[in-house]
Every structure is written in C-alpha cells, then in structure tokens.
Design a protein around this motif. Sequence first.
Motif, PDB file in Angstrom:
ATOM      1  N   HIS A 153     -28.309 -42.869  61.940  1.00  9.70           N
ATOM      2  CA  HIS A 153     -27.663 -41.772  62.906  1.00  9.70           C
ATOM      3  C   HIS A 153     -26.273 -42.028  63.305  1.00  9.70           C
ATOM      4  N   ALA A 154     -25.965 -43.619  63.497  1.00 11.43           N
ATOM      5  CA  ALA A 154     -24.624 -43.927  63.855  1.00 11.43           C
ATOM      6  C   ALA A 154     -23.618 -43.690  62.510  1.00 11.43           C
ATOM      7  N   TRP A 155     -24.085 -43.754  61.509  1.00 11.38           N
ATOM      8  CA  TRP A 155     -23.510 -43.342  60.238  1.00 11.38           C
ATOM      9  C   TRP A 155     -23.031 -41.766  60.374  1.00 11.38           C
ATOM     10  N   ALA A 156     -24.014 -40.973  60.510  1.00 10.73           N
ATOM     11  CA  ALA A 156     -23.346 -39.561  60.606  1.00 10.73           C
ATOM     12  C   ALA A 156     -22.567 -39.329  61.734  1.00 10.73           C
ATOM     13  N   LEU A 157     -22.795 -39.982  62.807  1.00  9.25           N
ATOM     14  CA  LEU A 157     -21.960 -39.842  63.878  1.00  9.25           C
ATOM     15  C   LEU A 157     -20.313 -40.456  63.696  1.00  9.25           C
ATOM     16  N   GLY A 158     -20.488 -41.493  62.999  1.00  7.51           N
ATOM     17  CA  GLY A 158     -19.059 -42.192  62.450  1.00  7.51           C
ATOM     18  C   GLY A 158     -18.670 -41.220  61.354  1.00  7.51           C
ATOM     19  N   VAL A 159     -19.243 -40.952  60.525  1.00  8.04           N
ATOM     20  CA  VAL A 159     -18.541 -39.714  59.489  1.00  8.04           C
ATOM     21  C   VAL A 159     -17.846 -38.496  60.207  1.00  8.04           C
ATOM     22  N   THR A 160     -18.555 -37.933  61.105  1.00  8.54           N
ATOM     23  CA  THR A 160     -18.198 -36.603  61.881  1.00  8.54           C
ATOM     24  C   THR A 160     -16.869 -37.248  62.713  1.00  8.54           C
ATOM     25  N   LEU A 161     -16.916 -38.122  63.391  1.00  8.66           N
ATOM     26  CA  LEU A 161     -15.748 -38.258  64.358  1.00  8.66           C
ATOM     27  C   LEU A 161     -14.608 -38.884  63.396  1.00  8.66           C
ATOM     28  N   TRP A 162     -14.761 -39.688  62.376  1.00 11.53           N
ATOM     29  CA  TRP A 162     -13.541 -39.788  61.516  1.00 11.53           C
ATOM     30  C   TRP A 162     -12.835 -38.752  60.684  1.00 11.53           C
ATOM     31  N   ALA A 163     -13.886 -37.723  60.286  1.00 14.23           N
ATOM     32  CA  ALA A 163     -13.302 -36.731  59.694  1.00 14.23           C
ATOM     33  C   ALA A 163     -12.700 -35.657  60.585  1.00 14.23           C
ATOM     34  N   THR A 164     -12.879 -35.593  61.740  1.00 16.45           N
ATOM     35  CA  THR A 164     -12.401 -34.705  62.875  1.00 16.45           C
ATOM     36  C   THR A 164     -11.492 -35.295  63.681  1.00 16.45           C
ATOM     37  N   PHE A 165     -11.701 -36.379  64.554  1.00 16.31           N
ATOM     38  CA  PHE A 165     -10.770 -36.999  65.407  1.00 16.31           C
ATOM     39  C   PHE A 165      -9.895 -38.266  64.796  1.00 16.31           C
ATOM     40  N   GLY A 166     -10.090 -38.575  63.508  1.00 19.67           N
ATOM     41  CA  GLY A 166      -9.496 -39.769  62.927  1.00 19.67           C
ATOM     42  C   GLY A 166     -10.018 -40.970  63.141  1.00 19.67           C
ATOM     43  N   TRP A 167      -9.078 -41.933  62.866  1.00 18.70           N
ATOM     44  CA  TRP A 167      -9.331 -43.376  63.383  1.00 18.70           C
ATOM     45  C   TRP A 167      -9.379 -43.677  65.064  1.00 18.70           C
ATOM     46  N   ARG A 168      -8.532 -42.795  65.768  1.00 18.91           N
ATOM     47  CA  ARG A 168      -8.653 -43.181  67.116  1.00 18.91           C
ATOM     48  C   ARG A 168      -9.843 -42.843  67.751  1.00 18.91           C
ATOM     49  N   GLY A 169     -10.435 -41.523  67.294  1.00 20.05           N
ATOM     50  CA  GLY A 169     -11.616 -41.279  67.902  1.00 20.05           C
ATOM     51  C   GLY A 169     -12.761 -41.894  67.474  1.00 20.05           C
ATOM     52  N   TRP A 170     -12.568 -42.268  66.206  1.00 13.58           N
ATOM     53  CA  TRP A 170     -13.645 -43.074  65.686  1.00 13.58           C
ATOM     54  C   TRP A 170     -13.895 -44.686  66.486  1.00 13.58           C
ATOM     55  N   THR A 171     -12.706 -45.094  66.385  1.00 15.91           N
ATOM     56  CA  THR A 171     -12.481 -46.264  67.125  1.00 15.91           C
ATOM     57  C   THR A 171     -12.794 -46.480  68.527  1.00 15.91           C
ATOM     58  N   LEU A 172     -12.419 -45.259  69.390  1.00 18.18           N
ATOM     59  CA  LEU A 172     -13.135 -45.367  70.853  1.00 18.18           C
ATOM     60  C   LEU A 172     -14.561 -45.436  70.749  1.00 18.18           C
ATOM     61  N   CYS A 173     -15.182 -44.735  69.887  1.00 12.71           N
ATOM     62  CA  CYS A 173     -16.780 -44.739  69.938  1.00 12.71           C
ATOM     63  C   CYS A 173     -17.485 -46.000  69.462  1.00 12.71           C
ATOM     64  N   VAL A 174     -16.768 -46.683  68.288  1.00 13.27           N
ATOM     65  CA  VAL A 174     -17.062 -48.056  68.089  1.00 13.27           C
ATOM     66  C   VAL A 174     -16.822 -48.993  69.251  1.00 13.27           C
ATOM     67  N   LEU A 175     -15.837 -48.971  70.047  1.00 13.08           N
ATOM     68  CA  LEU A 175     -15.693 -49.744  71.190  1.00 13.08           C
ATOM     69  C   LEU A 175     -16.620 -49.514  72.143  1.00 13.08           C
ATOM     70  N   TYR A 176     -17.185 -48.354  72.453  1.00 14.56           N
ATOM     71  CA  TYR A 176     -18.040 -48.059  73.348  1.00 14.56           C
ATOM     72  C   TYR A 176     -19.379 -48.825  72.893  1.00 14.56           C
ATOM     73  N   LEU A 177     -19.805 -48.457  71.658  1.00 18.01           N
ATOM     74  CA  LEU A 177     -21.162 -49.288  71.077  1.00 18.01           C
ATOM     75  C   LEU A 177     -20.913 -50.759  71.549  1.00 18.01           C
ATOM     76  N   ILE A 178     -19.752 -51.461  70.943  1.00 19.43           N
ATOM     77  CA  ILE A 178     -19.748 -52.775  71.245  1.00 19.43           C
ATOM     78  C   ILE A 178     -19.758 -53.374  72.458  1.00 19.43           C
ATOM     79  N   ALA A 179     -18.866 -52.715  73.487  1.00 19.15           N
ATOM     80  CA  ALA A 179     -18.922 -52.908  74.920  1.00 19.15           C
ATOM     81  C   ALA A 179     -20.388 -52.486  75.587  1.00 19.15           C
ATOM     82  N   GLY A 180     -21.065 -51.511  75.459  1.00 23.52           N
ATOM     83  CA  GLY A 180     -22.211 -51.141  75.612  1.00 23.52           C
ATOM     84  C   GLY A 180     -23.253 -52.198  75.264  1.00 23.52           C
TER      85      GLY A 180
END
Length: 163
Positions: free
Chosen positions: A48-75
């Motif tokens: 499911h994170a794969w699907a989320l990552g594909v969606t975020l990178w394809a729409t908001f690019g590396w910045r949007g994707w990175t924000l979510c990855v940082l959330y995952l790591i910090a959380g």
Amino acid sequence: LALPGVPAALGSALGGTPIQAALSLNSALAALGMVKGQGMLTPSGLAHAWALGVTLWATFGWRGWTLCVLYLIAGSKVTKVKMSEKQELGIAEGRGGKRGPENVWGSAAAGTLCALGSLKWPQYATLLKVGYVASIATKLCDTFQSEIGKAYGKRCFLGGLLC
C-alpha cells in the motif's frame, strides 16, 4: 528548498515522465525493502505504501513524496520510544510498531485526495499542496503527541484542542 537540477536529474535517471519515475523509484525501493527485511511496514503495508508513493511522486513530485517518507521515518522512530514499557502496559502499537495498510491510508488518505485533486483541478494545485502538507503535519503531530504521551505522561492531549 530549491535544489537546482535535482528534479530533472531524477526524472532522467528514473524514466521520462513523472509516472515512469514514480513506478521505477517506488518499485526499486519496495524490492529493496523486501530483500533487506525493512521493519517499518508489514508486507501488505509495504504494498500500500508503494501505491501511495507512486501517487505522490506522480502528482506532487519529489518534494511531496519526500515529505511523506520523512513522516514515515519520524513516526516509526517515535513509536519505538519506550516500546518495552508501553508493551508491558498494553498500550503499545501492535505488530511492534510496523504499519499496515490501515495505518498507511489512515495517515495519508486526506493528503492523497489533495494530490489526486490537483490533477482534476490544476487551478487549485497550490491550495491542494497546502492541504497535503497540513494533513501530513497534523498526522505527524498526532503521532508524536500520542506516542510521547504514552511513553512519558499519564494522559494524551491533542494539540489542536489546547488552543
């Protein structure tokens, strides 16, 4: 944060279009995670994170994707704070803190709707990006408050309710 040439270089390295780059990057990271035995997501959570990552990178690019990855790591890190004590009390996150599909979408559904909405209504893309950032920031705040509250306090409070 402006990193000249980074988006173009990543796009070239990963594929010509945002969706090609999204598929390449997220597939490679998911495969690496499976091989290395990553500990933040359950197997279905990783899918499911794969699907989320594909969606975020394809729409908001590396910045949007990175924000979510940082959330995952910090959380994930804050969930581990005093984990053994929380487990003894029966208040720890299940599965040792590994996130499943319900956690992935519980954290990112609103943000994903903002990302997809930016495709449907490009004239509102800036506003939808603000909504995306706000949704991730709110979820991270909630995660920190509940996990630190369980680790060090007697009760948890939602920051937004204290204003």
